[in-house]
Design an enzyme around this catalytic site. Structure first.
Site, PDB file in Angstrom:
ATOM      1  CB  CYS A 330     -38.381 -98.369 -16.445  1.00 22.32           C
ATOM      2  SG  CYS A 330     -37.104 -98.545 -15.212  1.00 22.32           S
ATOM      3  NE  ARG A 359     -36.245-100.403  -6.363  1.00 16.48           N
ATOM      4  CZ  ARG A 359     -35.146-100.075  -7.041  1.00 16.48           C
ATOM      5  NH1 ARG A 359     -33.965-100.382  -6.557  1.00 16.48           N
ATOM      6  NH2 ARG A 359     -35.233 -99.427  -8.193  1.00 16.48           N
ATOM      7  CD  GLN A 377     -35.075 -95.446  -8.815  1.00 12.46           C
ATOM      8  OE1 GLN A 377     -36.049 -95.633  -9.525  1.00 12.46           O
ATOM      9  NE2 GLN A 377     -33.993 -96.202  -8.889  1.00 12.46           N
ATOM     10  CG  ASP A 379     -35.659 -93.285 -12.775  1.00 14.89           C
ATOM     11  OD1 ASP A 379     -34.592 -93.566 -13.330  1.00 14.89           O
ATOM     12  OD2 ASP A 379     -36.424 -94.123 -12.289  1.00 14.89           O
ATOM     13  CG  HIS A 381     -36.803 -93.703 -18.200  1.00  8.84           C
ATOM     14  ND1 HIS A 381     -37.604 -93.325 -17.155  1.00  8.84           N
ATOM     15  CD2 HIS A 381     -36.210 -94.858 -17.830  1.00  8.84           C
ATOM     16  CE1 HIS A 381     -37.509 -94.230 -16.187  1.00  8.84           C
ATOM     17  NE2 HIS A 381     -36.668 -95.174 -16.573  1.00  8.84           N
ATOM     18  CE  LYS A 461     -25.568-102.248 -12.524  1.00 13.66           C
ATOM     19  NZ  LYS A 461     -26.268-102.109 -11.240  1.00 13.66           N
ATOM     20  CG  HIS A 507     -33.482 -97.542 -17.937  1.00 13.68           C
ATOM     21  ND1 HIS A 507     -34.782 -97.788 -17.532  1.00 13.68           N
ATOM     22  CD2 HIS A 507     -33.288 -98.310 -19.041  1.00 13.68           C
ATOM     23  CE1 HIS A 507     -35.335 -98.672 -18.355  1.00 13.68           C
ATOM     24  NE2 HIS A 507     -34.451 -99.003 -19.270  1.00 13.68           N
TER      25      HIS A 507
END
Length: 645
Positions: A330, A359, A377, A379, A381, A461, A507
């Protein structure tokens, strides 16, 4: 005179106070109950409701009833271990999804081979029908009792309980620290199975002692238990770690715990997923970016990750400045947004990124591809105006539904997760965000349930839980609505009035992570991938060495058409080659002998249909053209492509 209310407007007046069990019996509702709900609170059947209380049965087959049976089964197991291994010190033993566990410092060693004898002892205790009684103790008495038993872990827990009366339960010679509720007798727990033994740090701390954790499950009926055990055995057969080794897809090396290595065949599947993902995102108006793996620590302080996620991050130093390896994409996406002035005409901006993140996961929770320390990911945005929120969320829901249901054939359920305890920002802003997500779900006609307190630290979310072919659920896709990051990073766009306005950030992921989604697919298909994902789509098997040239020609022609074909030129018997191709779960096999070489034909076998006969190369090519591939736009809406073999 006590008055009790029950379901269906039942009323009971009595001369004296009654237990919940007796009240339910008067109404004929005691059968198959394991506990009672008194004014909305789960309590033991022995509890005495106050006058004018609402008393409802908790049935053994309900989810709450099953959880109570499992919690009671954990106590039953602990009592059996206490008998078989005197001197064992007990930690905690909760019910969990699909079962229960108990952590203990065993006087001796317990392995998977010992579970059968522990189960036998559990059955003996169940047959003894020992009463299970709640035994609240004054703090001093509780401390004395557990000190006498050398129960150091229970004493640690008691020291953190603020109450002066400590809730405990007694069943015969076994006493446990517990809030309950529990079944009334050990005889109520009859259908159970111990599953495995593992190690677990006390209270999850890697610096604490490693305890023995025994996992088990329990159900209200033998049929439900048998069905679950069958599913567990099927899950073992489909274990992605085992199949990953057999099909040579990936490995985890001791030099990189939690960091998967993808082999050539595994990369085929990953690349096909990425190819499909990219084509579908282009079709839906997304642009793709890539942001750096390592960014200045100050960025993570500003984003809030430093305060809320620091223990899961990796750090380094460059030119005497502190940097962090990104755990999320992000902030990098935000820096991209801010590279130029944005106008309302630019919005909505749909920006996708296949970003690798790192992580720090504890070693005890690492599990193949399902729980790793490095993953990619899928991902995206989306930067939108407040007026565009609902429509963009509906668009994401449509994308998720298309990929899960239409392409892979996964049913799924949806959860709306709300403000967590450690949340960032104004509660009023959270309420506004939660309402926006709820309205979008309702307008899209999606059924959902609320999951209180499970939102991300920066926003609520929507989570999508897909269901595989043996009934397990996996949380993969998510949509997170974020008013916080645009504030923290002073993100703006120029509105129609010429003034600066604050965008809203969405997200979202669909696969969740490529690694985990691959693990799910391996288990879902038991390694028998649909044609478009199969690492090798056609295996070409020459009967003898003299047929190898013809096999090479067929291989070349198939590859020229874009198919993943591979000849088996090993000096092995034909039967072994065919068996090996079956074990590799290749969709099509072509067997080439003298007759085929002379006539320029192919003898074709299909993975599930067996021998489908001799045919020309062109006829076989037409069969392959008919295999669905969602990376080709022409068939992107023709239904489910990935049938279960």
């Amino acid at each position: 005179m006590p008055i009790y209310r029950g379901p269906d407007e039942r009323i009971l007046e009595t001369e004296k106070a009654l237990s919940a069990e007796k009240i339910l019996s008067r109404w004929g509702l005691a059968k198959d109950t394991v506990a009672a709900r008194i004014d909305g609170s789960l309590q033991d059947l022995s509890a005495l409701p106050g006058t004018d209380s609402l008393v409802e049965p908790v049935l053994s087959g309900s989810q709450e009833g099953t959880d109570i049976i499992r919690h009671s089964a954990s106590h039953l197991m602990a009592q059996a271990v206490q008998r078989l291994y005197p001197g064992t010190r007990f930690g905690i033993g909760p019910s969990i999804q699909d079962g229960f566990y108990y952590d203990m410092e065993v006087a001796g060693q317990i392995s998977d081979e010992d579970l059968a004898s522990i189960e036998d002892e559990m059955r003996r205790i169940s047959d003894e029908a020992i009463p299970v009684e709640r035994a609240p103790l004054p703090r001093a008495e509780a401390e004395r009792l557990f000190m006498e038993r050398d129960a150091i872990y229970k004493l640690e827990l008691i020291s953190e309980i603020p109450d002066e009366v400590i809730s405990a339960y007694r069943q015969g010679d076994f006493v446990d620290l517990c809030r309950g509720p529990h079944v009334t007798s050990t005889s109520a727990v009859r259908h159970f199975k111990l599953l495995s033994v593992a190690g677990a740090y006390w209270r999850g701390g890697e610096k604490n002692i490693m305890l023995t954790r025994i996992y088990g499950t329990a159900f209200a009926t033998a049929e439900a238990l048998d069905e679950y055990v069958t599913r567990i055995e099927e899950a073992k057969r489909r274990d992605h770690r085992k199949i990953g080794r057999e099909l040579d897809l990936f490995s985890i090396q001791t030099e990189g715990p939690g960091f998967p290595f993808f082999h050539p065949k595994g990369m085929v599947v990953i690349n096909k997923l990425v190819e499909f993902w990219r084509s579908e995102h282009v079709r839906r108006g997304y642009s793709e970016i890539r942001t750096p793996l390592i960014l200045d620590q100050e960025l993570w302080v500003r984003s809030g990750h430093w305060d809320h996620y620091r223990e899961n991050m990796y750090f380094t130093e460059i030119d005497e400045r502190p940097f962090a390896v990104k755990p999320m994409n992000c902030p990098g996406g935000i820096l991209f947004y801010k590279t130029r002035i944005r106008s309302y005409r630019d919005l909505p901006m749909r920006v996708a990124e296949l970003g690798t993140v790192h992580r720090h996961e504890r070693s005890g929770v690492l599990h193949g591809l399902m729980r790793v320390r490095s993953f990619t990911q899928d991902d995206a945005h989306l930067y939108v105006t407040p007026e565009q929120i609902k429509q963009e969320i509906i668009g994401i829901i449509d994308l998720v539904s298309f990929i899960y249901r239409d392409v892979f054939g996964f049913p799924y359920r949806v959860e709306l997760s709300t403000r967590p305890e450690k949340a960032m920002g104004d509660p009023a802003m959270w309420e506004k965000a939660e309402m926006a997500l709820q309205e979008a779900l309702e307008e899209a006609g999606v059924e959902f349930r609320v999951n209180p307190g499970d939102g991300a630290f920066y926003g609520p979310k929507i989570d999508f839980h897909l269901e595989d072919c043996i009934g397990r659920t996996w949380q993969c896709g998510t949509i997170q609505l974020d008013f916080q990051m645009p504030e923290k990073f002073d993100m703006t766009y120029i509105g129609p009035d010429g003034g600066q306005h604050r965008p809203v950030m969405l997200h979202r992921t669909v696969f969740g992570s490529l690694e985990r989604f691959l693990g799910i697919l391996i288990e879902h298909y038991a390694g028998a991938f649909p044609f478009w994902l199969a690492p090798v789509q056609v295996k070409i098997i020459p009967v003898k060495e003299e047929h190898a040239d013809y096999a090479a020609e067929v291989e070349r022609k198939l590859r020229a058409l874009g198919y993943r074909a591979e000849k088996d030129a090993r000096d092995e018997k034909l039967g072994k080659k065919i068996r090996d191709a079956q074990m590799e779960k290749v969709p099509f096999m072509i067997v080439l002998g003298g007759r085929e070489a002379e006539g320029g034909t192919l003898s074709v076998r299909e993975r599930t249909g067996g021998d489908i006969g001799a045919m020309s190369f062109d006829d076989f090519a037409q069969i392959l053209v008919g295999q669905h591939d969602p990376t080709f736009g022409t068939c992107a809406h023709q239904g489910a492509y990935a049938k279960i073999p």
